[in-house]
Design an enzyme around this catalytic site. Structure first.
Site, short mmCIF file in Angstrom:
data_model
loop_
_atom_site.label_atom_id
_atom_site.label_comp_id
_atom_site.label_asym_id
_atom_site.label_seq_id
_atom_site.Cartn_x
_atom_site.Cartn_y
_atom_site.Cartn_z
N SER A 1 -8.23 -38.95 6.49
CA SER A 1 -8.55 -38.09 5.56
C SER A 1 -9.60 -38.63 5.07
O SER A 1 -10.67 -38.15 4.19
CB SER A 1 -7.82 -38.31 5.09
OG SER A 1 -7.04 -40.50 4.10
N HIS B 1 -6.31 -32.08 9.01
CA HIS B 1 -5.86 -32.48 8.10
C HIS B 1 -4.62 -32.42 7.12
O HIS B 1 -4.98 -31.23 6.46
CB HIS B 1 -6.50 -32.99 7.11
CG HIS B 1 -6.70 -34.14 6.05
ND1 HIS B 1 -7.25 -34.04 4.94
CD2 HIS B 1 -6.20 -35.50 6.09
CE1 HIS B 1 -6.85 -34.62 4.16
NE2 HIS B 1 -6.18 -35.32 4.71
N GLU C 1 -6.22 -28.94 6.71
CA GLU C 1 -7.46 -28.88 6.59
C GLU C 1 -7.92 -28.61 7.90
O GLU C 1 -7.96 -30.08 8.98
CB GLU C 1 -8.62 -29.76 5.62
CG GLU C 1 -8.61 -29.42 4.53
CD GLU C 1 -9.16 -30.41 3.59
OE1 GLU C 1 -9.83 -30.25 2.58
OE2 GLU C 1 -9.04 -31.83 3.75
N ASN D 1 -10.46 -33.71 -0.65
CA ASN D 1 -10.68 -34.86 -1.26
C ASN D 1 -12.23 -35.52 -1.72
O ASN D 1 -11.71 -36.50 -2.81
CB ASN D 1 -10.15 -35.77 -0.18
CG ASN D 1 -8.73 -36.73 0.16
OD1 ASN D 1 -7.65 -36.46 -0.35
ND2 ASN D 1 -8.57 -36.99 1.57
N1 CAA Z 1 8.85 -36.39 1.84
C1 CAA Z 1 9.59 -35.11 1.93
N2 CAA Z 1 10.28 -34.20 1.23
C2 CAA Z 1 10.26 -34.45 -0.05
C3 CAA Z 1 9.65 -35.39 -0.22
C4 CAA Z 1 8.96 -36.41 0.40
N3 CAA Z 1 8.36 -37.19 -0.08
N4 CAA Z 1 8.88 -35.45 -1.71
C5 CAA Z 1 9.89 -34.19 -2.63
N5 CAA Z 1 10.53 -33.77 -1.17
C6 CAA Z 1 10.75 -32.03 -1.20
C7 CAA Z 1 12.19 -32.55 -1.12
O1 CAA Z 1 12.64 -31.35 -0.42
C8 CAA Z 1 12.39 -31.83 -2.65
O2 CAA Z 1 13.85 -31.43 -2.28
P1 CAA Z 1 15.27 -32.18 -3.01
O3 CAA Z 1 15.07 -33.35 -3.49
O4 CAA Z 1 16.15 -31.11 -2.52
O5 CAA Z 1 15.17 -32.65 -1.76
C9 CAA Z 1 11.43 -30.81 -3.09
O6 CAA Z 1 10.29 -31.12 -2.02
C10 CAA Z 1 11.25 -30.46 -4.54
O7 CAA Z 1 11.03 -32.42 -4.78
P2 CAA Z 1 10.84 -32.98 -6.79
O8 CAA Z 1 12.21 -32.15 -7.15
O9 CAA Z 1 11.69 -34.80 -6.33
O10 CAA Z 1 9.70 -33.00 -6.80
P3 CAA Z 1 8.88 -32.11 -7.50
O11 CAA Z 1 9.50 -30.26 -7.92
O12 CAA Z 1 8.53 -32.61 -8.37
O13 CAA Z 1 8.15 -31.80 -6.19
C11 CAA Z 1 6.49 -32.64 -5.25
C12 CAA Z 1 7.82 -33.05 -5.42
C13 CAA Z 1 6.40 -32.00 -3.79
C14 CAA Z 1 5.29 -34.22 -4.45
C15 CAA Z 1 5.49 -32.35 -6.32
O14 CAA Z 1 5.97 -32.87 -7.55
C16 CAA Z 1 3.93 -31.94 -5.97
O15 CAA Z 1 3.55 -30.66 -5.30
N6 CAA Z 1 3.25 -33.03 -6.38
C17 CAA Z 1 1.34 -33.05 -5.83
C18 CAA Z 1 1.39 -33.47 -4.21
C19 CAA Z 1 0.17 -33.54 -3.96
O16 CAA Z 1 -1.63 -33.06 -4.78
N7 CAA Z 1 -0.40 -34.18 -2.68
C20 CAA Z 1 -1.46 -34.63 -2.09
C21 CAA Z 1 -1.74 -35.09 -2.79
S1 CAA Z 1 -3.71 -36.12 -1.34
C22 CAA Z 1 -3.24 -35.94 0.19
O17 CAA Z 1 -2.42 -35.90 0.49
C23 CAA Z 1 -4.37 -36.38 0.63
C24 CAA Z 1 -5.31 -37.22 1.09
O18 CAA Z 1 -5.58 -37.62 1.97
C25 CAA Z 1 -4.75 -38.72 0.78
#
Ligand code: CAA
Length: 282
Positions: A119, A140, A152, A190
């Site tokens: 990243s 990515h 990406e 990012n």
């Molecule tokens: N691993 C696997 N599956 C996961 C998980 C994890 N860590 N977190 C959530 N899930 C899945 C599960 O299937 C979960 O359902 P169950 O609990 O029934 O199994 C489902 O997603 C929904 O999760 P939650 O009900 O706990 O919560 P939510 O609906 O709020 O979803 C989320 C969680 C998907 C993380 C959501 O909050 C979200 O989209 N957040 C933003 C994430 C984001 O922006 N990520 C990008 C980060 S930047 C990056 O990664 C780039 C870099 O280079 C730094």
């Protein structure tokens, strides 16, 4: 080129997610980590994630077993030699990554496509450690890799059209939506996301609002799925700091400068969800 076997280097948070989604899509996957402890921890995360899907009736036990049966763990990079495509998701350290790419280049047949989930590092620097730089690209993924739809595809100044096409086909086959980015600092997401997260940390650090209120503001005011401080905890504060520092080193813009509080939290070992302590306690 038809991809059948996928290799993954690193079975941490990102690597294990990439292994899981690839095996779920029907690929034979070999994953390598540096020792049995790290490997078993990563494989354990995949197992629990598959089990959670069975428990919530999103997957049958037969499918779970079939997916698990397509995953093989190893501590030797050489065992990835029969892969058609390799995704490297090891530690964000350029020396280590160059060494991994050099070894993969030596042990894999000329047809293997090599990719990195970096990243914050420059893809061409890894490609230059191989004799096949035109077959090296960035793939990515976003955290959590099992859930996030975007990948990406990062094209260096020498990546071939064929390698980009293989990357695109693979991503689509595992249910991801690819976007194409140049091998420039932060790629697309990012470059836009990191200044926002750093600004949120500055707002918190300067005492303008509580962590809960900052997050609630963006959650309810902008319909984001989670607030910036909770998202920073999810990404990992060490990862965020590392990405910010590399963007700042290359672009020298104040908006990429890490706030002092972020550095201190990382020094204290408060890295977010993975250490159960960040802007929130877990
Ligand atoms: N691993 C696997 N599956 C996961 C998980 C994890 N860590 N977190 C959530 N899930 C899945 C599960 O299937 C979960 O359902 P169950 O609990 O029934 O199994 C489902 O997603 C929904 O999760 P939650 O009900 O706990 O919560 P939510 O609906 O709020 O979803 C989320 C969680 C998907 C993380 C959501 O909050 C979200 O989209 N957040 C933003 C994430 C984001 O922006 N990520 C990008 C980060 S930047 C990056 O990664 C780039 C870099 O280079 C730094």
């Amino acid at each position: 080129m038809d991809i059948k076997r996928v290799g993954v280097v690193g079975c941490g948070a990102m690597g294990s997610g990439i292994v899981q989604v690839s095996a779920q899509a029907g690929y034979q996957v070999t994953v390598r980590d540096i020792n049995d402890e790290f490997l078993n921890r990563g494989l354990g995360m995949i197992k629990s994630s598959l089990q959670r899907d069975v428990d919530r009736s999103r997957m049958t036990a037969e499918d779970r077993d079939a997916i698990w049966g397509r995953i093989k763990g190893t501590t030797k990079l050489e065992d990835l030699a029969d892969s058609d495509l390799i995704v490297e998701a090891a530690i964000e350290e350029i020396g280590e990554k160059r060494s991994i790419f050099g070894t993969l280049d030596r042990v894999c047949p000329p047809s293997t496509i090599l990719s990195t989930n970096t990243s914050s590092l420059t893809v061409i620097e890894m490609a230059a450690a191989t004799k096949r730089p035109q077959q090296v690209l960035g793939l990515h993924f976003f955290n959590p890799a099992q859930v996030m739809k975007l990948v990406e595809i990062v094209r260096t100044i020498v990546t071939s059209d064929e390698a980009v096409e293989v990357g695109r086909k693979y991503e689509e086959s595992i249910g991801k939506t690819p976007v194409l980015a140049k091998d420039q600092p932060g790629f697309i997401v990012n470059r836009l996301l990191v200044p926002y997260l750093l600004d949120a940390i500055r707002v918190y650090q300067d005492g303008l609002a509580s962590a809960q209120d900052i997050d609630q503001g963006m959650l309810l005011g902008c319909n984001h799925p989670m607030g910036p401080l909770a998202l920073s905890d999810l990404i990992g504060l060490d990862v965020l700091l590392h990405v910010a520092e590399s963007l700042h080193a290359e672009l020298a813009e104040p908006r990429f400068a890490a706030p002092p509080l972020l550095k201190r939290m990382v020094m204290a070992g408060h890295l977010g969800r993975k250490t159960k302590r960040g802007f929130y306690a877990y």
